[in-house]
Design an enzyme around this catalytic site. Structure first.
Site, PDB file in Angstrom:
ATOM      1  CE1 TYR A  15      39.790  40.408  33.560  1.00 55.93           C
ATOM      2  CE2 TYR A  15      41.534  41.589  32.410  1.00 55.93           C
ATOM      3  CZ  TYR A  15      40.996  41.086  33.581  1.00 55.93           C
ATOM      4  OH  TYR A  15      41.675  41.255  34.752  1.00 55.93           O
ATOM      5  CE1 TYR A 137      40.744  43.405  38.338  1.00 59.07           C
ATOM      6  CE2 TYR A 137      43.007  44.090  38.735  1.00 59.07           C
ATOM      7  CZ  TYR A 137      42.106  43.160  38.264  1.00 59.07           C
ATOM      8  OH  TYR A 137      42.552  41.980  37.734  1.00 59.07           O
ATOM      9  CG  ASP A 237      45.907  46.176  45.747  1.00 54.50           C
ATOM     10  OD1 ASP A 237      47.053  46.312  45.286  1.00 54.50           O
ATOM     11  OD2 ASP A 237      45.006  45.522  45.175  1.00 54.50           O
ATOM     12  CE  LYS A 266      48.792  45.384  37.397  1.00 53.82           C
ATOM     13  NZ  LYS A 266      47.505  45.487  38.075  1.00 53.82           N
TER      14      LYS A 266
HETATM   15  C1  LIG Z   1      46.806  44.352  38.698  1.00 55.15           C
HETATM   16  C2  LIG Z   1      46.333  44.524  40.078  1.00 55.15           C
HETATM   17  C3  LIG Z   1      46.118  43.411  40.919  1.00 55.15           C
HETATM   18  C4  LIG Z   1      46.302  41.995  40.437  1.00 55.15           C
HETATM   19  O1  LIG Z   1      47.635  41.717  40.090  1.00 55.15           O
HETATM   20  P1  LIG Z   1      47.944  40.493  39.104  1.00 55.15           P
HETATM   21  O2  LIG Z   1      49.438  40.428  39.100  1.00 55.15           O
HETATM   22  O3  LIG Z   1      47.358  40.855  37.773  1.00 55.15           O
HETATM   23  O4  LIG Z   1      47.312  39.293  39.683  1.00 55.15           O
HETATM   24  C5  LIG Z   1      45.697  43.655  42.211  1.00 55.15           C
HETATM   25  N1  LIG Z   1      45.491  44.900  42.658  1.00 55.15           N
HETATM   26  C6  LIG Z   1      45.702  45.994  41.891  1.00 55.15           C
HETATM   27  C7  LIG Z   1      45.494  47.351  42.467  1.00 55.15           C
HETATM   28  C8  LIG Z   1      46.107  45.842  40.571  1.00 55.15           C
HETATM   29  O5  LIG Z   1      46.276  46.915  39.800  1.00 55.15           O
END
Ligand SMILES: *Cc1c(COP(=O)(O)O)cnc(C)c1O
Length: 410
Positions: A15, A137, A237, A266
């Site tokens: 970014y 996000y 997610d 993550k």
């Molecule tokens: C970080 C994140 C993503 C994207 O994961 P990347 O490994 O950075 O591509 C998707 N959803 C959530 C909730 C996140 O915190």
């Protein structure tokens, strides 16, 4: 020339413009909760490298898992071949998530996991669009961007390149408060109006990078109930919330609801390598048929081996007590900021501590101010926040919260 200067000549950072001139620090070592900078300073990590390094750095169990797999093989393609790290990790993920989720698709990252989830629900239903809430996000690839918050996210920059999804307002009911009677009115309206929705896609209970917002599980339960009644699939997610961060192993447990599709990433590998996973029910898998996705590095054996080690390390330890301890220390250290000039809100859930300000922070001042106080934190917008490794001691968290108070209080 210093490494930082060489970096500035060629390397792009997240970014940022390529010719970015903001503060930048070279890390030469990382161990436990400490990062060592090239100038010899040691800082306490309050970010877990973006939610991932829950066990801290260079954990001997994770390093051993990586070494052992390197000595077998680092990678083989996943088309037509399989290997123990992938199968064992899939079995473990099925074991630790709700019993309905029995099918595992490995992706390269969180964003790719979200892309795969979107493709799966479109393939399963034959419908092109998804419903989501504002303030989310979900990653930076095109499909993932389409479900990120349309204001805070990147929609405007990319115009028609990003698919138009259906948004309802961010949940207003705060975590721990009674569900506001009108909080789902827009959901009801949208579900009555539209017949092109494949699924609802949300981060359960905690919205991460979209605003570090904690909403009540009752909202999530009602959202799932309404969407299911309207024939939508449910995608959670948990890329940020998974593996204990909110105080439950998965945030869905706060609400006692089970999605049709679950995205992980993550902390899955304990912050060592990139890996995502998409879990689905057998019913979704049957409805999808052939899932049209297959990354070159799918189910990378190094990533799968270290992920398995990380999840087992978590389960074998006392992560609930660790997360509660870190959360209590965050609360003690951040609560004094409530009501301070410029501070709009202070909130803590699990091992996540957030100070929301009235104005965006000036990173040129705040970033060096935090580092000078021995803390690695990376504020964004109006948010100064910490999600430290679970192995952090009270003294570690005190360094972080004292630094936050130091830069925010006059
Ligand atoms: C970080 C994140 C993503 C994207 O994961 P990347 O490994 O950075 O591509 C998707 N959803 C959530 C909730 C996140 O915190």
């Amino acid at each position: 020339m210093s490494l930082v200067d060489r970096d500035r000549a060629h390397v792009w950072h997240p970014y940022s413009p390529a010719s970015h001139t903001g503060p930048l620090y070279e890390v030469v070592a990382a161990r436990g909760t400490r990062l060592t900078l090239a100038d010899g300073r040691e800082v306490v990590d309050g970010m877990s490298s973006w939610w991932a390094a829950v066990h801290g750095y260079r954990h001997p169990v994770l390093d051993a898992a990586l070494h052992a797999q390197v000595d077998r093989f680092a990678h083989v393609m996943f088309g037509g071949l399989t290997h123990a790290p992938a199968v064992e990790l899939a079995e473990l993920l099925v074991e630790v998530t709700p019993p309905e989720l029995t099918r595992v698709f490995f992706a390269d990252s969180g964003s790719v996991a979200v892309e795969v989830a979107l493709k799966a629900v479109v393939q399963a239903t034959g419908r092109p669009t998804v419903l989501t809430v504002r303030g989310g996000y979900h990653g930076d690839t095109a499909g993932a961007m389409s479900v990120c918050d349309p204001e805070g996210g990147m929609h405007r920059l990319f115009g028609d390149h990003v698919k138009q999804q259906v948004f309802v307002p961010r949940p207003r009911t705060r975590f721990g408060e009674a569900l506001l009677p009108d909080d789902l009115d827009d959901v009801r309206r949208v579900l009555a109006e539209r017949d092109d929705l494949a699924a609802v896609v949300v981060e359960p209970v905690v919205q991460g990078a979209g605003g570090m917002w904690f909403y009540d599980p009752a909202y999530l339960r009602e959202l799932v109930r309404l969407c299911r009644a309207a024939g939508l699939l449910v995608v959670f997610d948990e890329i940020a919330t998974g593996f204990g961060r909110t105080g439950a192993l998965f945030a869905l447990e706060h609400a006692g609801v089970v999605p049709d599709v679950l995205c992980l990433g993550k902390a899955l590998t304990g912050g060592t390598t990139t890996l995502g996973a998409v879990l689905t029910t057998q019913d979704v898998a049957d409805r999808v048929g052939t899932l049209m996705h297959g990354p070159t590095f799918m189910a990378n054996p190094l990533a799968c081996a270290v992920a398995q080690a990380s999840v087992r390390l978590l389960l074998d330890g006392d992560w609930q007590a660790d997360v509660a301890r870190v959360g209590a220390a965050l609360r003690r250290g951040l609560e004094p900021l409530r009501g301070a000039p410029g501070v709009a809100d202070v909130r803590v859930l699990g091992a996540i501590g957030v100070v929301e300000l009235e104005e965006p922070v000036d990173m040129a001042v705040v970033q060096p101010g935090l580092v000078d106080r021995g803390a690695w934190l990376r504020p964004f917008g109006r948010l100064v926040y910490a999600m430290p490794p679970y192995v952090s001691t009270d003294a570690d968290v005190d360094v972080l919260t004292r630094a936050v108070r130091g830069v925010l209080l006059p």
